[in-house]
Design an enzyme around this catalytic site. Structure first.
Site, short mmCIF file in Angstrom:
data_model
loop_
_atom_site.label_atom_id
_atom_site.label_comp_id
_atom_site.label_asym_id
_atom_site.label_seq_id
_atom_site.Cartn_x
_atom_site.Cartn_y
_atom_site.Cartn_z
N HIS A 199 29.54 38.70 33.84
CA HIS A 199 29.92 39.93 34.55
C HIS A 199 28.98 40.10 35.76
O HIS A 199 28.09 40.95 35.76
CB HIS A 199 29.75 41.08 33.56
N GLU B 96 33.77 38.64 38.30
CA GLU B 96 33.39 38.23 36.96
C GLU B 96 34.20 37.00 36.53
O GLU B 96 35.42 37.01 36.59
CB GLU B 96 33.64 39.38 35.98
C1 BG6 Z 1 34.16 45.90 34.16
C2 BG6 Z 1 35.34 46.63 33.59
O1 BG6 Z 1 34.24 44.56 33.79
O2 BG6 Z 1 32.96 46.45 33.65
C3 BG6 Z 1 35.21 48.10 33.95
O3 BG6 Z 1 36.53 46.06 34.08
C4 BG6 Z 1 33.89 48.65 33.46
O4 BG6 Z 1 36.30 48.82 33.37
C5 BG6 Z 1 32.77 47.79 34.02
O5 BG6 Z 1 33.74 49.99 33.88
C6 BG6 Z 1 31.38 48.22 33.56
O6 BG6 Z 1 31.32 48.27 32.17
P1 BG6 Z 1 30.01 48.76 31.43
O7 BG6 Z 1 30.31 48.76 29.96
O8 BG6 Z 1 28.92 47.79 31.77
O9 BG6 Z 1 29.70 50.14 31.95
#
Ligand code: BG6
Length: 299
Positions: free
Chosen positions: A168, A271
């Protein structure tokens, strides 16, 4: 603990471990090509900077380093599910790999002067409660002029296991308003902000509002063209046929306590994923590797 890890794995002129925020162990890498930082919490790369260039990864100024909470920015490892667990919405968002302490398996150098760090995470009673499969995960990070991150899932259980995953990656950009993302033209995507409706990308991606999309059938490189910093970042990948593009924009930035309200123009997430219909089923004894290499084309 840090001394013990250093006694086994430190490499002069390449790698040493030190205590980061809240005494969390961090691998500090510095070689002829680049610097990088990797937290054992989450197996999380929090910095990568080729020599004489700007940082490639974005880190939140408001990041809390409070395990088991994940770290905001860098490269969270999302596994074995992506987003909310379909069967158990109460379980941690994006799986548990980013919430746990990984161990050092091996540190090494390569013939071209790169530094290689292998981290591991295994199933235990706590993970079995969240996800009933035995597994071994390894994360190999190769720091050279480019950054390679390879996540391998080995199914050590006795039944097939289906996993979703994401590297991510939060990229630092000069100004999101001047960013174009190439490589996804013509691809279908699920719009996560419109009930997962399937839409089609037309041309490069530009971002002027909240964007949260899972692109499908994406094996080509993605390139972030960042006019404000006059640079391009290339993301090449294997073991992945889906890509998530995310920027929280104004309102969602305000809702995230560990994300600065004014942080959204400085970042974009591209990602490398196994998400939506790109989840992978791995047979007992089998493995799957999700890998990305990030390089700066010009700066
Ligand atoms: C992304 C998702 O990958 O991650 C989003 O598609 C999400 O919907 C974002 O808000 C962040 O997620 P997190 O759990 O790290 O706040």
């Amino acid at each position: 603990m840090i001394d013990e890890i250093n006694s086994r794995h430190a490499i002069p002129d390449h790698l040493r471990f030190s205590a980061g925020p809240n005494h969390m162990p961090v691998a500090m890498i510095e070689n002829d090509h680049a610097t990088a930082e990797i937290h054992l919490h989450g197996g999380h790369v929090t910095a990568f900077q080729p020599r004489n260039r700007k940082p490639v990864l974005w880190m939140s100024r408001e990041a809390t380093f409070c395990p088991p909470k994940p770290i905001r920015g860098g490269i969270p490892v999302c596994w074995p599910w992506f987003g909310t667990s379909a069967e158990h919405p109460d379980r941690p968002q994006h799986g548990f790999a980013r919430n746990r302490e990984w161990r050092v398996i091996r540190a090494d150098t390569g013939t071209a002067g790169e530094t290689i760090l292998d981290l591991g995470l295994k199933s235990d009673p706590g993970t079995m409660e969240l996800w009933p499969h035995a597994f071994e995960l390894s994360l190999k990070v190769i720091v050279a002029g480019s950054l390679t991150v390879q996540l391998t899932f080995l199914n050590t259980g006795d039944s097939p296991a289906t996993v979703a995953a994401a590297l991510h990656t939060y990229f630092a950009v000069g100004d999101i308003a001047q960013v174009r993302i190439a490589g996804l033209d013509g691809r279908e995507y699920h719009d996560q902000l419109d009930s997962m409706t399937v839409k089609r990308q037309n041309g490069d991606i530009t971002i002027a509002e909240e964007v949260d999309r899972i692109y499908l059938d994406t094996e080509d490189d993605c390139v972030i063209h960042d006019a404000a910093w006059n640079r391009s970042i290339r993301v090449a990948k294997t073991g992945s046929r889906s890509t998530v593009v995310w920027n929280p924009w104004i309102e969602k930035s305000k809702r995230m306590l560990d994300f600065p309200n004014d942080g959204y123009p400085e970042m974009v997430c591209i990602e490398t994923t196994n998400a939506a219909r790109d989840q992978r089923t791995v047979e007992p004894g089998g493995s799957h590797t999700l890998s990305q290499t990030v390089s700066v084309d010009r700066d």
